[in-house]
Every structure is written in structure tokens, then in C-alpha cells.
Write a protein that holds these residues in place. Sequence first.
Motif, PDB file in Angstrom:
ATOM      1  N   PRO A 126       0.831  -1.223   0.000  1.00 55.06           N
ATOM      2  CA  PRO A 126       0.000   0.000   0.000  1.00 55.06           C
ATOM      3  C   PRO A 126       0.854   1.257   0.000  1.00 55.06           C
ATOM      4  O   PRO A 126       1.883   1.341   0.690  1.00 55.06           O
ATOM      5  CB  PRO A 126      -0.822  -0.132   1.283  1.00 55.06           C
ATOM      6  N   ALA A 127       0.407   2.228  -0.761  1.00 52.39           N
ATOM      7  CA  ALA A 127       1.188   3.466  -0.894  1.00 52.39           C
ATOM      8  C   ALA A 127       1.202   4.284   0.390  1.00 52.39           C
ATOM      9  O   ALA A 127       2.122   5.082   0.620  1.00 52.39           O
ATOM     10  CB  ALA A 127       0.623   4.306  -2.047  1.00 52.39           C
ATOM     11  N   HIS A 128       0.168   4.106   1.251  1.00 48.78           N
ATOM     12  CA  HIS A 128       0.108   4.954   2.447  1.00 48.78           C
ATOM     13  C   HIS A 128       1.059   4.496   3.552  1.00 48.78           C
ATOM     14  O   HIS A 128       1.272   5.225   4.525  1.00 48.78           O
ATOM     15  CB  HIS A 128      -1.324   4.975   2.999  1.00 48.78           C
ATOM     16  N   LEU A 129       1.659   3.305   3.394  1.00 48.40           N
ATOM     17  CA  LEU A 129       2.591   2.840   4.423  1.00 48.40           C
ATOM     18  C   LEU A 129       3.873   3.663   4.376  1.00 48.40           C
ATOM     19  O   LEU A 129       4.396   3.979   3.299  1.00 48.40           O
ATOM     20  CB  LEU A 129       2.922   1.361   4.213  1.00 48.40           C
ATOM     21  N   PRO A 130       4.420   4.028   5.540  1.00 46.62           N
ATOM     22  CA  PRO A 130       5.696   4.763   5.546  1.00 46.62           C
ATOM     23  C   PRO A 130       6.825   3.878   5.043  1.00 46.62           C
ATOM     24  O   PRO A 130       6.819   2.658   5.238  1.00 46.62           O
ATOM     25  CB  PRO A 130       5.888   5.141   7.015  1.00 46.62           C
TER      26      PRO A 130
ATOM     27  N   THR B 299      -8.185   7.087   5.590  1.00 47.58           N
ATOM     28  CA  THR B 299      -7.011   6.464   4.981  1.00 47.58           C
ATOM     29  C   THR B 299      -6.707   5.099   5.573  1.00 47.58           C
ATOM     30  O   THR B 299      -6.008   4.299   4.964  1.00 47.58           O
ATOM     31  CB  THR B 299      -5.782   7.365   5.166  1.00 47.58           C
ATOM     32  N   ALA B 300      -7.268   4.835   6.770  1.00 44.37           N
ATOM     33  CA  ALA B 300      -6.964   3.546   7.400  1.00 44.37           C
ATOM     34  C   ALA B 300      -7.644   2.391   6.696  1.00 44.37           C
ATOM     35  O   ALA B 300      -7.334   1.243   6.928  1.00 44.37           O
ATOM     36  CB  ALA B 300      -7.389   3.574   8.867  1.00 44.37           C
TER      37      ALA B 300
ATOM     38  N   ASP C 163     -10.906  11.465   7.832  1.00 41.23           N
ATOM     39  CA  ASP C 163      -9.743  10.580   7.749  1.00 41.23           C
ATOM     40  C   ASP C 163     -10.194   9.146   7.519  1.00 41.23           C
ATOM     41  O   ASP C 163     -10.509   8.417   8.453  1.00 41.23           O
ATOM     42  CB  ASP C 163      -8.922  10.677   9.036  1.00 41.23           C
TER      43      ASP C 163
END
Length: 533
Positions: free
Chosen positions: A107-111, A528-529, A526
Motif C-alpha cells: 500500500p502506498a500509504h505505508l511509511p 485512509t486507514a 480521515d
Amino acid sequence: MILAERAARLAAEADAAAAKAEAASAKAAASSIEAEIAHLRLTIEKLRRELFGRSSERKARLLEQMELRLEDLEATATEDELAAEKVGGDAAVPTTHRRRPARKPFPAHLPRERILLPAPEACPCCGSTKLSKLGEDITETLEVIPRRWKVVQTVRERFSCRACEAITQPPAPFHPTPRGFAGPNLLAMVLFEKFGQHQPLNRQSERYGREGIDLSVSTLADQVGICTTVLAPLHDLIAQHVLAAARIHADETTVPILAKGGTVTGHVWAYVRDDRPFAGPEPPAALFFATRNRRHEHAARHLAAFSGIVQSDAYGAYDALGDPTRAAGAVTSGLCWAHARHQFFELADIAARVRRGRSAPPISPIAREAVERIDRLFAIERGINGCPPDERLAVRSEKSVAIVADLHAWLTEERARLSRSASVAKPIDYLLRRFDRFTTFLDDGRICLSNNAAERALRGFALGRKSWLFAGSEGGAERAAAMATLIVTAKMNDVDPQAWLAHVLGTIADIPQSRLADLLPWRWPDKTAGRAD
């Protein structure tokens, strides 16, 4: 002589008639025996199904077993390949080539944590230090950080005024619960684990203890009670939103409730607002109530102020809502075609199993044809799902009306030929006696063909009661229903329930009463989760 011949002829005709009658009687008896045999086979199969569970549940267990077997085989194959490589070394070892599963992009949202390996200082070939970067290759590995506990210390410094000697200090921060020993994220995790993941508090307490945190069951239960009280205003807002709908889905399921000497069979009632099938602009939501029994007055009380369309099964509690003397007026009833289809499908499915297992003739070809005719209606509905009511109604008028009319005429004709004891007579009567309420979808584009939305909302209770076995009290069942209202509504709006609960518990005390609606899940920005299952 003539009289004797005539007498003989009459006697012969009488004997022939008697023989014919006897043959007809024997044929009728044989037919009756065959019908009884078929009926007994059908009854036995139905009893076996009721005893050992529904066919779909058995298939689900078989699928789970096959998946476990597949896991073992995959793991064993990988071990064998690695062992072969280890034994073979540099030599070529013939192995079977398996097609490994393709890895999906992370996933792109993972740091991303970038680890740069040290570059060579000199060329390994000639030893020159004149190196020029051409590019880089990146290998990504998915990793997880174990849960970490921490103690947040909020420091309030005190100051004294040198001029007037007054002492000042910042006000104490808000805590979701009195004495504030648990933060909002911890409380949200406990709530979601208990009511969303069906993990009782004793199991949570044991797991926290293994992680070095001593939280007793009584301490966790105290926090759960406080949180449900804090969140009660949001439950009330969701209830207002659901009951203000023009159409709702209604259903109920059993929940064992602990009582003196054992358990009693309580019920959880679900009322779901979902306007998405007819392109409604309002967000979806689910409302749950828990009761000790299944009496009709519960549905009447829950929906006392509701006026609109109620989609449900044929349970009498919902039938009473059609009374024109109701204070809110009579509701429009839309019955579930999936329920009617299931009764026919059960007969057709059992017939198929009996034929496969015993080479028996078809028990209920009528049931099989009824399923096929109803499936044509569902095929039309799949094509108009998500369209505005006017478009749905136009398509139904063009395609569904004729199918429904033919179905009614065919069922009426077939029912007239069946005896009262025929197995397929029961589902036919179920449909024909309520046909006017089954066909309301032909007059209103907002009505769906099935009540599956309510059944999906209740799925969590059906799965959860296998884990927690029973509710500890009537209050516990009501508390579970209230929390399910919040969690299921969040899921329906593609919101992570745990993250949303943490946000609400951390901010609800700072928001004025007039702005509580801003905390509803469909207004939370929010998302995004992602969605929690």
C-alpha cells in the motif's frame, strides 16, 4: 338362447369393468405409495439438514479444510525445494517448478524506511576510485512494528505572580474516562476487540498480561461501561438518521443471554438504512436493539415513529406495522424474494442430492422451475442496482411485470393440482398468500428484491456468539447492540471503526452538543486507514 347370450355378455362386461376398476385402484395405490416414499425421503433429508446444519455451512467447513490442506501442501513443497537446493549445492538438482503467487504492491500509504547500503570505495575490477553513480535498485520488504505500550505524562506547571502572589496553572486535560488512566487509543482497541472482533475481556486481559500490562477484567469492564455511556449520544444520532429514512431493512437473530439456571434465547433486532441501491444521497447506517424475547411489541416500539417502507421477512411483528390505525400511519411492506426462493431451492437441492445418492426420480421439479423463474427477476435487478428509482421502475415495468404475472399464474395452476400434504405446497402457499406484498417492488423503485442488507448487518452476531457463547446479562446484550450500531455503521461507510472510535473518544468532550453530528462516521474526513472486516 338369445337371453342366455345377452346375460353372458352382460356378465363379461361386468367382469371387465370390475377388472378395470381393480387395476385403476391398484395403480392409484401404487402411485400413493411412490408419493409417500418420495415424501419420506424428502422429510428424512430435511431432518438431516436441520440436525447437522445447513448445506452452505457444511460446504464452508469443507472449504476451510481444503484451504488448510492447501497451506500444508504449499509449505511442504517449499521445504522440499529448499532441502533439494541445500543438498545439491552448485550441482543441478531436478525439482518441480511451482507457480508461486504473484506479490501485490505494498500500500502506498505505508511509511517507507530507506536503508542505504554502503557503496564501494573503489572498483573491484581495476581498483580505480573514479566511480560514477548510474542508478539504484530497490528491494521492498514488508515489516511490522510490534505493539508498544507507553505512558503519556501530561505536565501542568504552576506559576506564582510576584506582584499579587496569585497562582496560575493550565487546566487539566480532558480524559475519555474518569481518572484518565486509559488513553483513547487503548479504549478504542478494547471496545473494537470486544464488540467488533468478538474477543471477550478475559482473553484481552490475558493477552495484555503476557505483554507485561496488568489490566484486570473488572478494570476493563469498568472502562467499557463508561465508554458506552460517553458514546450514547452518537448512538442516538444514528438512530434518528436510520428511522428518518424512506425505506429500511428489518430482521432479527437469536442471542443467548445468561439467566438464572442457564440461558434464555434473546433477540437482536437490526434496522438498516441503505439508499445506495437506488442512488440515494444519504449515507448508510445500521441500528440494533436487544430484547429478552421475540414478541411483536418490540418491533412496534422500535418503529413507533417510522413511516415509510419496511423490507423484511414474513414475521408477524412486521405485518402489524401495516395497520392503518398506527399513529405514524401504515407502512408499506416489501417482502424478501430471497426467503421465498430459499424454500424452493431447499427442495430442489435436496431432490438433486437424493437423485445423486440413490438414483431416485426428481422429487420436486416444480421447486426447481420456481427457482429458475425467480432467478430471472434477480438477474434483472443486478442490471439496475445503483440506478435512480425512476429508471429501476421503468426497467421493472418493461421486463419484470410479465415474469411476475406468469409466475403467479403458473404457481396458482400447479397448486390446484397438488394435495395438501405435498412438500412443495408449503413454499407455494407462502408466496401466494402474500403475493401482493411480494410485488410492491413493481410499484416503487426504492424497494429491493431481497432483505440481504439486514442479514449482512446481523452477520457479526451470528459469528460472534460462537466466540463469546452468550451475553452475560440483558444489559450486556443491550450494550453489545449499542456498540454494534457504531461499529457496523462505520464499516458501512468505509471507515476503520477502531481509528474512528479513538478519534471520537479523544474529542467528544470538547465538542458542543450542537456539533455532535460532526463526529458521525460518514463525516469523519480521515478514511485512509481503510475498511475493517
